[in-house]
Design an enzyme around this catalytic site. Structure first.
Site, PDB file in Angstrom:
ATOM      1  N   GLU A   1      -7.346  11.351 -13.641  1.00  0.00           N
ATOM      2  CA  GLU A   1      -7.444  11.567 -12.136  1.00  0.00           C
ATOM      3  C   GLU A   1      -6.728  12.625 -11.724  1.00  0.00           C
ATOM      4  O   GLU A   1      -6.969  13.444 -10.827  1.00  0.00           O
ATOM      5  CB  GLU A   1      -7.204  10.299 -11.629  1.00  0.00           C
TER       6      GLU A   1
ATOM      7  N   GLU B   1       0.767  -1.132  -0.045  1.00  0.00           N
ATOM      8  CA  GLU B   1      -0.196  -0.102  -0.111  1.00  0.00           C
ATOM      9  C   GLU B   1       0.974   1.191  -0.073  1.00  0.00           C
ATOM     10  O   GLU B   1       1.822   1.191   0.876  1.00  0.00           O
ATOM     11  CB  GLU B   1      -0.879  -0.031   1.253  1.00  0.00           C
TER      12      GLU B   1
ATOM     13  N   SER C   1     -11.736   1.318  -5.383  1.00  0.00           N
ATOM     14  CA  SER C   1     -11.349   1.944  -6.724  1.00  0.00           C
ATOM     15  C   SER C   1     -12.328   2.280  -7.774  1.00  0.00           C
ATOM     16  O   SER C   1     -12.110   1.831  -8.985  1.00  0.00           O
ATOM     17  CB  SER C   1     -10.153   1.504  -7.325  1.00  0.00           C
ATOM     18  N   SER C   2     -13.556   2.604  -7.128  1.00  0.00           N
ATOM     19  CA  SER C   2     -14.879   2.960  -8.481  1.00  0.00           C
ATOM     20  C   SER C   2     -14.439   3.961  -9.380  1.00  0.00           C
ATOM     21  O   SER C   2     -14.392   4.176 -10.524  1.00  0.00           O
ATOM     22  CB  SER C   2     -15.860   3.235  -7.462  1.00  0.00           C
TER      23      SER C   2
ATOM     24  N   ALA D   1     -15.030   3.623  -1.067  1.00  0.00           N
ATOM     25  CA  ALA D   1     -14.806   2.283  -0.070  1.00  0.00           C
ATOM     26  C   ALA D   1     -13.521   1.861  -0.230  1.00  0.00           C
ATOM     27  O   ALA D   1     -13.055   0.648   0.399  1.00  0.00           O
ATOM     28  CB  ALA D   1     -16.070   1.494  -0.370  1.00  0.00           C
TER      29      ALA D   1
ATOM     30  N   THR E   1       2.931   2.009  -1.952  1.00  0.00           N
ATOM     31  CA  THR E   1       4.099   1.826  -2.935  1.00  0.00           C
ATOM     32  C   THR E   1       4.105   2.083  -4.151  1.00  0.00           C
ATOM     33  O   THR E   1       5.173   2.030  -4.990  1.00  0.00           O
ATOM     34  CB  THR E   1       4.726   0.330  -2.546  1.00  0.00           C
ATOM     35  N   ASP E   2       2.850   2.236  -4.744  1.00  0.00           N
ATOM     36  CA  ASP E   2       2.959   2.413  -6.459  1.00  0.00           C
ATOM     37  C   ASP E   2       3.590   3.716  -6.753  1.00  0.00           C
ATOM     38  O   ASP E   2       4.417   3.824  -7.636  1.00  0.00           O
ATOM     39  CB  ASP E   2       1.431   2.294  -6.804  1.00  0.00           C
TER      40      ASP E   2
ATOM     41  N   ASP F   1      -4.174   1.186  -9.361  1.00  0.00           N
ATOM     42  CA  ASP F   1      -5.725   1.102  -9.626  1.00  0.00           C
ATOM     43  C   ASP F   1      -6.291   0.809 -11.161  1.00  0.00           C
ATOM     44  O   ASP F   1      -6.776  -0.005 -11.343  1.00  0.00           O
ATOM     45  CB  ASP F   1      -6.441   2.204  -9.106  1.00  0.00           C
TER      46      ASP F   1
HETATM   47  C1  GLA Z   1      -5.185   5.069  -3.766  1.00  0.00           C
HETATM   48  C2  GLA Z   1      -4.415   5.501  -5.209  1.00  0.00           C
HETATM   49  C3  GLA Z   1      -3.349   4.254  -5.762  1.00  0.00           C
HETATM   50  C4  GLA Z   1      -2.641   3.803  -4.322  1.00  0.00           C
HETATM   51  C5  GLA Z   1      -3.276   3.330  -3.197  1.00  0.00           C
HETATM   52  C6  GLA Z   1      -2.659   3.339  -2.012  1.00  0.00           C
HETATM   53  O1  GLA Z   1      -5.967   3.663  -4.202  1.00  0.00           O
HETATM   54  O2  GLA Z   1      -5.212   5.493  -6.300  1.00  0.00           O
HETATM   55  O3  GLA Z   1      -2.655   4.801  -6.679  1.00  0.00           O
HETATM   56  O4  GLA Z   1      -1.529   4.717  -4.133  1.00  0.00           O
HETATM   57  O5  GLA Z   1      -4.410   4.652  -2.989  1.00  0.00           O
HETATM   58  O6  GLA Z   1      -1.789   2.277  -2.342  1.00  0.00           O
END
Ligand code: GLA
Length: 388
Positions: free
Chosen positions: A158, A33, A124-125, A121, A35-36, A170
């Site tokens: 986004e 989490e 990732s809607s 929630a 880390t992207d 996401d």
């Molecule tokens: C959200 C962001 C992702 C990622 C996560 C945390 O979902 O859209 O890119 O950074 O938070 O891991």
């Protein structure tokens, strides 16, 4: 009536035309989490919760969007396209804008969308909508863009039209999802591999706190800048460092610990999470779910104390999980400040665990806990409308 049918029928009713329909899923992330955007690995998967987007071309330059779940319309023109004053149309307008910026010649479109991904929630809607839009426009305008190009387009939308400086996880997961598989994605190179996950031993279950996270108003972008601040400081001494994936514990100790404790905590969480994810992949290979679960608990600890993106509802649900021997691991999932926890539960015991956690949650916070089993699914694709 299914969500797909609702969207298609609404499109037919509004536009007296047959649409092209795209299905784009939400996602879970097992571990990795925040880390992207720090160029580490993530381990997401697409799930069977979807956005359905019906699209048709128009003879003019108008963009006519109807959100079936809100019963809300938004109409604008491609000429002089700007962001909308309300949030939801911007996920679509942002993608159109990105294509315009890239010099793609577009004409107007009619769009109807709806779906069953719970909003805000942590599933990732938003990426499901931007990816559905990018995928649909790629089809109707025959642009020949690859999935990774579509993911980047959706991410840029986004960033620019919504204002969340999200990473690529996401969008990548929504587009590349594969049934019964997780995706191990290297965010530095965008190389990825599918990791099978269809165990009869454990199930992935989401507990939805019902706390709506709103990433824009939240500290998500701040966390990103804090990590960047850490990199900038370390770089002054270690010029080879480009991102936190290049940073070691020793560098954190040497350059940040005393001089900048807050930035140190943020970066420490990320560097530890990167190591955890690698070990978690080993656990998965060995089907060692107890070890994997333990790492999920560690992730939550880091998200709560070092990265400070948890909330009391998530913490309560993770504490419950720690005390329940059928839950092997749990942590808050996604950007933070609400949303869901992701739980690894012994398959035969899922109902027992849910029966125990629900009344406790209700008792503590006075609201119902929503629970979703996470079924790993294929990524964004065209829908066959023959039977709709
Ligand atoms: C959200 C962001 C992702 C990622 C996560 C945390 O979902 O859209 O890119 O950074 O938070 O891991």
């Amino acid at each position: 009536m299914s969500k797909l049918k609702k969207v298609v029928e609404k499109f037919r009713e509004l536009h007296k035309d047959e649409p092209l329909v795209v299905r784009s899923p939400g996602r879970i992330n097992l571990i990795g989490e925040h880390t992207d955007y720090n160029m580490g690995y993530v381990l997401p998967g697409a799930i069977e919760k979807n956005v359905f987007l019906a699209i048709g071309l128009r003879p003019d330059m108008d963009v006519n969007i109807f959100a079936a779940d809100y019963g809300d319309h938004y109409v604008t023109s491609l000429d002089g396209l700007t962001s909308a004053w309300k949030l939801w149309p911007n996920y679509i307008l942002g993608v159109l804008n990105e294509l315009k910026k890239r010099g793609v010649l577009l004409c107007g479109v009619n769009i109807v969308l709806g779906g069953d991904i719970p909003l805000a929630a942590g599933m990732s809607s938003s990426a499901a909508v931007t990816c559905a839009t990018a995928f649909a426009l790629n089809e109707v305008f025959d642009l020949g863009l690859s999935k990774i190009e579509l993911a980047k387009l959706a991410q840029a939308a986004e960033h620019d039209f919504v204002g969340v400086k999200c990473g690529l996880m996401d969008q990548f997961a929504s587009l590349h999802g594969k049934k019964d598989h997780l995706i191990k994605l290297n965010c530095k190179t965008n190389e990825f591999e599918y990791i099978p996950f269809n165990s009869s031993e454990v199930s992935i279950v989401l507990f939805d706190t019902g706390v709506k996270h709103h990433l824009i108003s939240s500290a998500y972008n701040d966390r990103r800048s804090e990590c960047q601040r850490g990199i900038d400081i370390i770089k002054q001494n270690e010029p080879a460092v480009k991102d936190l994936a290049d940073v070691t514990d020793e560098m954190l100790d040497k350059y940040l610990k005393l001089s900048n404790p807050l930035v140190y905590n943020r970066c420490l969480y990320v560097v530890e999470e990167m190591t955890r994810l690698k070990s978690a992949c080993g656990d998965l290979e060995r089907n060692n779910y107890a070890a994997l679960g333990g790492r999920m608990f560690e992730t939550h600890h880091g998200l709560k104390h070092l990265y400070e993106v948890s909330c009391k509802e998530c913490d309560f649900l993770v504490d419950f999980a720690v005390g329940n021997s059928y839950v092997m691991g749990a942590r808050m999932m996604g950007g933070g400040f609400g949303g869901c926890t992701i739980n690894l539960i012994s398959s035969g015991r899922v109902d027992d665990v849910i029966a125990e956690v629900r009344p406790r949650y209700k008792n503590e916070f006075g609201k119902e806990l929503k629970v979703y089993p996470a079924v790993l699914s294929d990524g964004t694709r065209l829908e066959n409308l023959i039977s709709v």
